[in-house]
Design a protein around this motif. Sequence first.
Motif, mmCIF file in Angstrom:
data_model
loop_
_atom_site.group_PDB
_atom_site.id
_atom_site.type_symbol
_atom_site.label_atom_id
_atom_site.label_comp_id
_atom_site.label_asym_id
_atom_site.label_seq_id
_atom_site.Cartn_x
_atom_site.Cartn_y
_atom_site.Cartn_z
ATOM 1 N N SER A 199 0.827 -1.213 0.000
ATOM 2 C CA SER A 199 0.000 0.000 0.000
ATOM 3 C C SER A 199 0.860 1.262 0.000
ATOM 4 O O SER A 199 0.559 2.240 -0.684
ATOM 5 C CB SER A 199 -0.917 -0.018 1.222
ATOM 6 O OG SER A 199 -1.626 1.181 1.338
ATOM 7 N N THR A 200 1.961 1.232 0.751
ATOM 8 C CA THR A 200 2.869 2.380 0.783
ATOM 9 C C THR A 200 3.549 2.566 -0.567
ATOM 10 O O THR A 200 3.669 3.696 -1.057
ATOM 11 C CB THR A 200 3.921 2.194 1.897
ATOM 12 O OG1 THR A 200 3.249 2.033 3.138
ATOM 13 C CG2 THR A 200 4.848 3.389 1.983
ATOM 14 N N LEU A 201 3.980 1.479 -1.179
ATOM 15 C CA LEU A 201 4.578 1.561 -2.520
ATOM 16 C C LEU A 201 3.573 2.097 -3.534
ATOM 17 O O LEU A 201 3.917 2.890 -4.419
ATOM 18 C CB LEU A 201 5.091 0.193 -2.963
ATOM 19 C CG LEU A 201 6.401 -0.260 -2.356
ATOM 20 C CD1 LEU A 201 6.680 -1.723 -2.705
ATOM 21 C CD2 LEU A 201 7.544 0.622 -2.842
ATOM 22 N N LYS A 202 2.336 1.661 -3.404
ATOM 23 C CA LYS A 202 1.281 2.140 -4.304
ATOM 24 C C LYS A 202 1.084 3.641 -4.145
ATOM 25 O O LYS A 202 1.002 4.377 -5.129
ATOM 26 C CB LYS A 202 -0.015 1.391 -4.016
ATOM 27 C CG LYS A 202 -1.180 1.832 -4.874
ATOM 28 C CD LYS A 202 -2.450 1.101 -4.504
ATOM 29 C CE LYS A 202 -2.970 1.656 -3.202
ATOM 30 N NZ LYS A 202 -4.330 1.279 -2.872
ATOM 31 N N TRP A 203 1.041 4.107 -2.902
ATOM 32 C CA TRP A 203 0.863 5.537 -2.648
ATOM 33 C C TRP A 203 2.052 6.333 -3.187
ATOM 34 O O TRP A 203 1.871 7.375 -3.805
ATOM 35 C CB TRP A 203 0.674 5.769 -1.156
ATOM 36 C CG TRP A 203 0.380 7.186 -0.775
ATOM 37 C CD1 TRP A 203 -0.439 8.057 -1.430
ATOM 38 C CD2 TRP A 203 0.901 7.894 0.329
ATOM 39 N NE1 TRP A 203 -0.458 9.261 -0.775
ATOM 40 C CE2 TRP A 203 0.359 9.188 0.312
ATOM 41 C CE3 TRP A 203 1.771 7.559 1.356
ATOM 42 C CZ2 TRP A 203 0.661 10.137 1.261
ATOM 43 C CZ3 TRP A 203 2.060 8.523 2.307
ATOM 44 C CH2 TRP A 203 1.513 9.787 2.254
ATOM 45 N N GLN A 204 3.256 5.816 -2.996
ATOM 46 C CA GLN A 204 4.441 6.488 -3.518
ATOM 47 C C GLN A 204 4.378 6.557 -5.043
ATOM 48 O O GLN A 204 4.705 7.585 -5.639
ATOM 49 C CB GLN A 204 5.701 5.751 -3.075
ATOM 50 C CG GLN A 204 6.984 6.419 -3.534
ATOM 51 C CD GLN A 204 8.219 5.624 -3.131
ATOM 52 O OE1 GLN A 204 8.157 4.421 -2.870
ATOM 53 N NE2 GLN A 204 9.345 6.298 -3.086
ATOM 54 N N GLY A 205 3.945 5.478 -5.675
ATOM 55 C CA GLY A 205 3.817 5.471 -7.129
ATOM 56 C C GLY A 205 2.757 6.428 -7.626
ATOM 57 O O GLY A 205 2.948 7.113 -8.635
ATOM 58 N N LEU A 206 1.628 6.482 -6.937
ATOM 59 C CA LEU A 206 0.553 7.390 -7.353
ATOM 60 C C LEU A 206 0.976 8.847 -7.228
ATOM 61 O O LEU A 206 0.713 9.660 -8.117
ATOM 62 C CB LEU A 206 -0.704 7.136 -6.518
ATOM 63 C CG LEU A 206 -1.460 5.854 -6.822
ATOM 64 C CD1 LEU A 206 -2.517 5.603 -5.760
ATOM 65 C CD2 LEU A 206 -2.100 5.930 -8.186
ATOM 66 N N VAL A 207 1.629 9.176 -6.133
ATOM 67 C CA VAL A 207 2.094 10.558 -5.958
ATOM 68 C C VAL A 207 3.242 10.838 -6.928
ATOM 69 O O VAL A 207 3.333 11.929 -7.490
ATOM 70 C CB VAL A 207 2.503 10.813 -4.491
ATOM 71 C CG1 VAL A 207 3.101 12.179 -4.325
ATOM 72 C CG2 VAL A 207 1.300 10.659 -3.580
ATOM 73 N N GLY A 208 4.097 9.853 -7.159
ATOM 74 C CA GLY A 208 5.187 10.008 -8.124
ATOM 75 C C GLY A 208 4.682 10.212 -9.537
ATOM 76 O O GLY A 208 5.319 10.883 -10.357
#
Length: 171
Positions: free
Chosen positions: A61-70
């Motif tokens: 979930s954290t990786l997903k959030w980082q990817g979405l914001v990235g």
Amino acid sequence: MDFKKNKTSIFFVLRIIITFLILYLIFLKIDFKNFSLTFSKIGSPYIVLAFLIYLSQFLISTLKWQGLVGFFKVKSKFNFYLKFNFISLFYATIMPGGLITGDLIKGYKIFKISKDRKIIINSILMDRITGFLGLIVLIIFLLFAQSVEFPYYREMVLVAVVLLLLIFVFL
């Protein structure tokens, strides 16, 4: 300058006091005798497995959030997202308002980096939508896996899929 520092430290102490007060009130409601009895009936391997699954889900979930914001050209280290995902989880669990409070915390931290409200709204909205779609995929997988002999298992999963799709359409 000194007043601003004192004001910040007072707010920090107040937040800690309020947090501990809320935790104290929550712990008053727990029946520890019953909890420990139930917890002792569960095997250690299942507890470890559940913890590892939860931790892996949280990291994904954290990786997903980082990817979405990235995707919106806002870059930061994984530790930043992990830290505020844990803070968001804490507030979503403890504070009234649930997930909205946690999302507001995450949005505020992203706003401090980007200063663009569209990025905040889009990243949080996409985070919720992708999580919701992941839940639907998991339910559909369970529908077809059907490894559990449970009365009305297939019907319950079908109802869950239909309800989640209807909720998604109305959102």
